[in-house]
Scaffold this active site. Structure first.
Site, PDB file in Angstrom:
ATOM      1  N   GLN A   1       7.958  45.936 -27.612  1.00  0.00           N
ATOM      2  CA  GLN A   1       8.033  45.480 -26.225  1.00  0.00           C
ATOM      3  C   GLN A   1       8.928  46.451 -25.477  1.00  0.00           C
ATOM      4  O   GLN A   1       9.966  46.855 -25.987  1.00  0.00           O
ATOM      5  CB  GLN A   1       8.638  44.070 -26.155  1.00  0.00           C
ATOM      6  CG  GLN A   1       7.900  43.026 -26.957  1.00  0.00           C
ATOM      7  CD  GLN A   1       6.569  42.620 -26.341  1.00  0.00           C
ATOM      8  OE1 GLN A   1       6.256  42.966 -25.204  1.00  0.00           O
ATOM      9  NE2 GLN A   1       5.759  41.910 -27.101  1.00  0.00           N
TER      10      GLN A   1
ATOM     11  N   TYR B   1      -1.136  40.183 -34.800  1.00  0.00           N
ATOM     12  CA  TYR B   1      -0.828  41.290 -33.873  1.00  0.00           C
ATOM     13  C   TYR B   1       0.685  41.492 -33.888  1.00  0.00           C
ATOM     14  O   TYR B   1       1.360  41.383 -32.866  1.00  0.00           O
ATOM     15  CB  TYR B   1      -1.318  40.992 -32.453  1.00  0.00           C
ATOM     16  CG  TYR B   1      -2.776  40.649 -32.358  1.00  0.00           C
ATOM     17  CD1 TYR B   1      -3.721  41.647 -32.095  1.00  0.00           C
ATOM     18  CD2 TYR B   1      -3.228  39.344 -32.535  1.00  0.00           C
ATOM     19  CE1 TYR B   1      -5.066  41.340 -31.993  1.00  0.00           C
ATOM     20  CE2 TYR B   1      -4.568  39.033 -32.449  1.00  0.00           C
ATOM     21  CZ  TYR B   1      -5.486  40.025 -32.167  1.00  0.00           C
ATOM     22  OH  TYR B   1      -6.812  39.710 -32.065  1.00  0.00           O
TER      23      TYR B   1
ATOM     24  N   ASP C   1      -0.525  37.567 -30.447  1.00  0.00           N
ATOM     25  CA  ASP C   1       0.060  38.393 -29.375  1.00  0.00           C
ATOM     26  C   ASP C   1      -0.808  39.633 -29.196  1.00  0.00           C
ATOM     27  O   ASP C   1      -0.369  40.749 -29.472  1.00  0.00           O
ATOM     28  CB  ASP C   1       1.502  38.755 -29.777  1.00  0.00           C
ATOM     29  CG  ASP C   1       2.238  39.525 -28.697  1.00  0.00           C
ATOM     30  OD1 ASP C   1       1.705  39.643 -27.574  1.00  0.00           O
ATOM     31  OD2 ASP C   1       3.353  40.012 -28.984  1.00  0.00           O
TER      32      ASP C   1
ATOM     33  N   CYS D   1      -0.606  39.362 -22.655  1.00  0.00           N
ATOM     34  CA  CYS D   1      -0.146  40.341 -21.670  1.00  0.00           C
ATOM     35  C   CYS D   1      -1.221  40.562 -20.608  1.00  0.00           C
ATOM     36  O   CYS D   1      -1.152  41.524 -19.854  1.00  0.00           O
ATOM     37  CB  CYS D   1       0.249  41.651 -22.348  1.00  0.00           C
ATOM     38  SG  CYS D   1      -1.079  42.394 -23.290  1.00  0.00           S
TER      39      CYS D   1
HETATM   40  N1  SAH Z   1       3.979  40.973 -31.579  1.00  0.00           N
HETATM   41  C1  SAH Z   1       4.427  42.339 -31.450  1.00  0.00           C
HETATM   42  C2  SAH Z   1       3.330  43.320 -31.001  1.00  0.00           C
HETATM   43  C3  SAH Z   1       2.473  42.913 -29.833  1.00  0.00           C
HETATM   44  S1  SAH Z   1       1.511  44.200 -29.126  1.00  0.00           S
HETATM   45  C4  SAH Z   1       5.624  42.427 -30.547  1.00  0.00           C
HETATM   46  O1  SAH Z   1       6.003  41.472 -29.879  1.00  0.00           O
HETATM   47  O2  SAH Z   1       6.241  43.504 -30.524  1.00  0.00           O
HETATM   48  C5  SAH Z   1      -0.032  44.017 -29.908  1.00  0.00           C
HETATM   49  C6  SAH Z   1      -0.113  44.663 -31.273  1.00  0.00           C
HETATM   50  O3  SAH Z   1      -1.425  44.395 -31.780  1.00  0.00           O
HETATM   51  C7  SAH Z   1       0.048  46.162 -31.303  1.00  0.00           C
HETATM   52  O4  SAH Z   1       1.051  46.491 -32.227  1.00  0.00           O
HETATM   53  C8  SAH Z   1      -1.318  46.687 -31.758  1.00  0.00           C
HETATM   54  O5  SAH Z   1      -1.213  47.822 -32.594  1.00  0.00           O
HETATM   55  C9  SAH Z   1      -1.875  45.517 -32.533  1.00  0.00           C
HETATM   56  N2  SAH Z   1      -3.332  45.377 -32.608  1.00  0.00           N
HETATM   57  C10 SAH Z   1      -4.273  45.846 -31.759  1.00  0.00           C
HETATM   58  N3  SAH Z   1      -5.490  45.429 -32.100  1.00  0.00           N
HETATM   59  C11 SAH Z   1      -5.351  44.638 -33.208  1.00  0.00           C
HETATM   60  C12 SAH Z   1      -6.248  43.881 -34.017  1.00  0.00           C
HETATM   61  N4  SAH Z   1      -7.535  43.858 -33.748  1.00  0.00           N
HETATM   62  N5  SAH Z   1      -5.733  43.190 -35.039  1.00  0.00           N
HETATM   63  C13 SAH Z   1      -4.403  43.200 -35.309  1.00  0.00           C
HETATM   64  N6  SAH Z   1      -3.501  43.898 -34.577  1.00  0.00           N
HETATM   65  C14 SAH Z   1      -3.964  44.615 -33.539  1.00  0.00           C
END
Ligand code: SAH
Length: 465
Positions: A298, A327, A396, A423
């Site tokens: 973030q 995620y 997320d 988001c």
């Molecule tokens: N929860 C974390 C990251 C959120 S951002 C935080 O708060 O920091 C979303 C994340 O999802 C990113 O790290 C991205 O690499 C990942 N992502 C994107 N597509 C995805 C998918 N299909 N399955 C799992 N993760 C994914």
């Protein structure tokens, strides 16, 4: 509230680009632009605010909409404020800098309502949408600057492209960046200039340095620099690293990411280590997090605390719960809750981030959390097949939201406690159409992670119906 879709039926307006016409602004759209109607046709006009009256000048005319710019301001909104960044109207990331901050927060809540109006998930007009949680000082919050590097008028420039173009705007100052990132960025620009390191030239597809990412760990002040290059070569590397060591002691990690050619992506697949450590460490809540160059974090540390507190509050986990952190990035959400639950399992698509997440579990003495590489769409069905009982889940996702098949799997997993951190209010509203087959929306809590932009984060508490 009316959405603009309702009003675009009769729109036989003949107009040429360059035509000027009077326009009253009715609302702000999802990209932060003003929206008005000219003879029932929708007009998008950047930098204009509700209740303003302008003379607009058409810049694009199609069957469905007109795009325009402000030619003359006739009546200004009382909520208009001066912008701190001279280039605020030229590059992305400052779309609302001319709107007073309390009104920005109000807009973000309205945006959630606009999105719900558009997709109409079950019961949407009764959802409790709370007031947006904002910052006391909505500037200097970004922990990461990822700037394009080009030559402008014979000098090295670092900044952002104008929307829809590759015209670079050199950002010597930036009101939303933490001073630490800008200091390092401008020092690097000077070093590249002094050492005459070749800078990428788009047209010729020649030169080396394309992009520089500077990320600061707010807690320690440690900075990671990644040079994204058009080739594995980095001429004058030794001189550059020596000067960085001398002049920028806060930089504790230097990486190079190789991304050849003109592709649309900023990052390539290969990342190599140049100096210092391979990662920086950030503190979030009581925990330490290792953060690799490719891993997502973030980008507003102060509001991350708010976002995660809201997420925890909405989830209300207990010691018997198995929590899925989907995620996951570097595991920040799941690990923050690990001591409160029986176990955490998470997934994330970026391999380095998953390594960080598992490393971070160990770093914090957490032995009941495990992260896997893969998409949520692949991993969740696999876990369910293996018999995983899911009590609590937090998703997320990136701006694209949740995949339709994944939502079916989530409904199968049927977690009792379910929080969606979004988001993007549009894809959130779309996904709620499916999710409300099984869940009710208890409330929605917008959190402002990106002041001065139209971007809006929302924590949604879902309960089984
Ligand atoms: N929860 C974390 C990251 C959120 S951002 C935080 O708060 O920091 C979303 C994340 O999802 C990113 O790290 C991205 O690499 C990942 N992502 C994107 N597509 C995805 C998918 N299909 N399955 C799992 N993760 C994914």
């Amino acid at each position: 509230m009316k959405t603009y879709n309702d009003r675009t039926k009769s729109n036989a307006v003949n107009m040429e680009v360059g035509t000027r016409f009077p326009l009253t602004i009715k609302q702000i759209g999802i990209n932060g632009e003003g929206i008005g109607y000219y003879k029932h046709k929708i007009v998008f006009i950047p930098n204009a605010l509700p209740e303003e009256l302008v003379t607009a000048e058409a810049t694009e005319v199609t069957d469905r909409y007109i795009r325009a710019k402000i030619h003359t301001m006739r009546r200004e909104s009382q909520h208009r404020v001066p912008t701190r960044d001279s280039y605020a109207e030229e590059v992305g990331g400052f779309e609302l800098e001319h709107l007073s901050y309390p009104q920005q927060l109000k807009f973000k809540r309205d945006l959630v309502m606009q999105s719900l109006e558009k997709f109409k998930p079950r019961g949407y007009n009764k959802y409790q949408i709370r007031a947006t949680l904002g910052m006391e000082n909505p500037y200097e919050y970004r922990n990461k600057a990822q700037f394009q590097i080009r030559i402008i008028d014979g000098h090295v420039a670092a900044g952002l492209f104008k929307p829809g173009s590759h015209d670079l705007v050199d950002l010597e100052e930036c009101s939303v960046q933490m001073p630490a990132t800008m200091k390092v960025m401008r020092a690097l620009v000077q070093m590249i200039e002094d050492l005459e390191i070749p800078v990428y030239d788009e047209e010729a597809n020649s030169g080396i340095i394309k992009t520089i990412a500077v990320r600061v760990a707010n807690e320690t002040g440690n900075v990671q620099v990644t040079f994204i290059t058009n080739s594995p070569k980095l001429p004058k590397k030794r001189d550059l690293l020596a000067r960085m060591a001398e002049e920028l002691p806060e930089v504790t990690s230097v990486m190079q990411n190789i991304n050849k050619g003109k592709g649309p992506l900023i990052w390539g697949d290969e990342t190599v280590h140049l100096a210092g450590s391979t990662a920086i460490t950030e503190k979030i809540g009581d925990l330490q997090f290792r953060l690799s160059a490719r891993a997502f974090l973030q980008l507003n540390p102060q509001q991350t605390d708010v976002l995660y507190a809201e997420t925890k509050h909405a989830l209300r986990v207990n010691k018997h719960d198995t929590l899925v952190d989907a995620y996951a990035g570097i595991g920040t959400i799941g690990l923050s809750l690990a001591t409160k639950v029986k176990q955490v399992v998470g997934m994330e698509v970026i391999e380095d981030a998953v390594k960080d997440a598992n490393f971070n579990a160990a770093l914090n003495g957490i032995d009941n959390a495990q992260y896997e590489v893969g998409t949520a769409e692949e991993i969740i069905p696999k876990w369910l097949e293996q018999g995983l009982q899911v009590d609590a889940m937090v998703v997320d996702p990136p701006r694209a939201g949740l995949d339709e098949k994944l939502m079916e799997q989530i409904l199968l997993a049927d977690p009792e406690k379910f929080v969606y951190v979004s988001c993007n209010p549009s894809t959130l509203a779309r996904d709620l159409v499916t999710l409300t087959e099984r869940y009710n929306v208890e409330y929605m809590q917008p959190v402002d992670m990106m002041p001065q932009t139209p971007k809006c984060e929302v924590v949604v508490k879902l309960v089984r119906n």
